[in-house]
Design a protein around this motif. Structure first.
Motif, PDB file in Angstrom:
ATOM      1  N   ASP A  57     -41.024 -20.072 -21.803  1.00  0.00           N
ATOM      2  CA  ASP A  57     -41.530 -19.932 -23.167  1.00  0.00           C
ATOM      3  C   ASP A  57     -42.067 -21.285 -23.604  1.00  0.00           C
ATOM      4  OD1 ASP A  57     -42.137 -19.369 -25.779  1.00  0.00           O
ATOM      5  OD2 ASP A  57     -40.112 -18.739 -26.335  1.00  0.00           O
ATOM      6  N   ARG A  59     -44.115 -21.752 -26.323  1.00  0.00           N
ATOM      7  CA  ARG A  59     -44.532 -21.793 -27.726  1.00  0.00           C
ATOM      8  C   ARG A  59     -44.042 -23.094 -28.338  1.00  0.00           C
ATOM      9  NH1 ARG A  59     -42.202 -16.031 -29.192  1.00  0.00           N
ATOM     10  NH2 ARG A  59     -40.685 -16.934 -27.792  1.00  0.00           N
ATOM     11  N   THR A 110     -50.535 -19.565 -25.682  1.00  0.00           N
ATOM     12  CA  THR A 110     -49.441 -18.605 -25.812  1.00  0.00           C
ATOM     13  C   THR A 110     -49.907 -17.239 -26.291  1.00  0.00           C
ATOM     14  OG1 THR A 110     -48.939 -19.449 -28.017  1.00  0.00           O
ATOM     15  CG2 THR A 110     -47.719 -20.421 -26.183  1.00  0.00           C
ATOM     16  N   GLN A 158     -48.518 -16.006 -21.667  1.00  0.00           N
ATOM     17  CA  GLN A 158     -48.541 -17.460 -21.808  1.00  0.00           C
ATOM     18  C   GLN A 158     -49.079 -18.059 -20.514  1.00  0.00           C
ATOM     19  OE1 GLN A 158     -45.027 -19.284 -23.529  1.00  0.00           O
ATOM     20  NE2 GLN A 158     -44.419 -17.345 -24.451  1.00  0.00           N
TER      21      GLN A 158
END
Length: 192
Positions: A57, A59, A110, A158
Motif C-alpha cells: 500500500d 498511498r 494509486t 497501485q
C-alpha cells in the motif's frame, strides 16, 4: 518537459481519466450518471503476470523519498537533482545525471493497475513481461526515441512507474537503469 515525459504523463492522465470519469456515454452509446460504474476493459490476458502476491500500500508515499543516494549514484544519477513533480494524480520525482545524459522519473500512482497498460499493449514497440523482486513488471518502449518505461504492479490499483530517458544513451542501458531503480525502490517500499 521532454516528449517522452509528456507521453508518460499523458498515459497516466489518460488512465486516471478512464478510471475516474463516470459521466458521458459508454461504449454502448448509453448515457451514464456519475454514480454508474465504469465498464471493465476487455483484457484478453489473464493470469499470474498481473497478480500481486504481496501487495504494497503506497498511498501517501512521496516519490522523492523512495530512492536512496547509493542506488541513485549506482545508475549515474546525482543525489542533488531530485525534483518533486507531483500532481493531484500521482507522486512523481525527476532525477538527473550530472552530465544530463540520463533522466529518470519515478511515479507512484494509486489509481491505476497494470491492467491499464495491458489494455494499451499494441501501442508500444516493446512490451515485455517480467518480475522484479517477485512483483509483476512490464518493460515498455514506444520505439520513437531512447526511452524505457518499467511499470511494476504494487497492488491491484497501485503501480510504480520508472521512466528512463536520454538523448545520448541507448535503450538497453536505459532499461537497465529503469529496472535497477525499480528494484531499489521496491526494497525501500518493502522496508517502510
Amino acid at each position: 518537459m521532454s516528449s517522452n515525459r509528456r507521453r508518460t504523463g499523458a498515459l497516466l492522465a489518460a488512465g486516471l481519466l478512464t478510471l475516474c470519469c463516470a459521466c458521458g456515454a459508454d461504449d454502448s452509446g448509453t448515457d451514464r450518471t456519475p454514480s454508474d460504474p465504469l465498464p471493465s476493459p476487455d483484457l484478453s490476458l489473464e493470469g499470474p503476470q498481473r497478480s500481486v502476491s504481496r501487495p504494497l500500500d503506497v498511498r501517501g508515499v512521496v516519490a522523492c523519498s523512495v530512492l536512496d543516494a547509493e542506488a541513485a549514484q549506482a545508475v549515474g544519477l546525482s543525489v542533488t537533482t531530485a525534483a518533486d513533480e507531483s500532481t493531484a494524480a500521482a507522486s512523481s520525482c525527476a532525477w538527473r545525471s550530472p552530465d544530463k545524459s540520463l533522466d529518470v522519473d519515478i511515479v507512484i500512482n494509486t489509481d491505476l493497475g497494470l491492467d491499464f497498460v495491458y489494455a494499451q499493449r499494441d501501442t508500444f514497440e516493446t512490451f515485455e513481461e517480467f518480475e522484479i523482486r517477485s512483483y509483476p513488471a512490464l518493460r515498455l518502449s514506444p520505439g520513437t526515441s531512447p526511452t524505457c518505461e518499467v511499470w511494476v504492479g504494487l497492488a491491484e490499483r497501485q503501480v510504480l512507474v520508472v521512466h528512463a530517458n536520454s538523448l545520448k544513451a541507448e535503450a538497453p542501458r536505459l532499461c537497465e537503469a529503469a529496472v535497477n531503480v525499480s528494484a531499489s525502490v521496491l526494497v525501500t517500499l518493502g522496508e517502510a
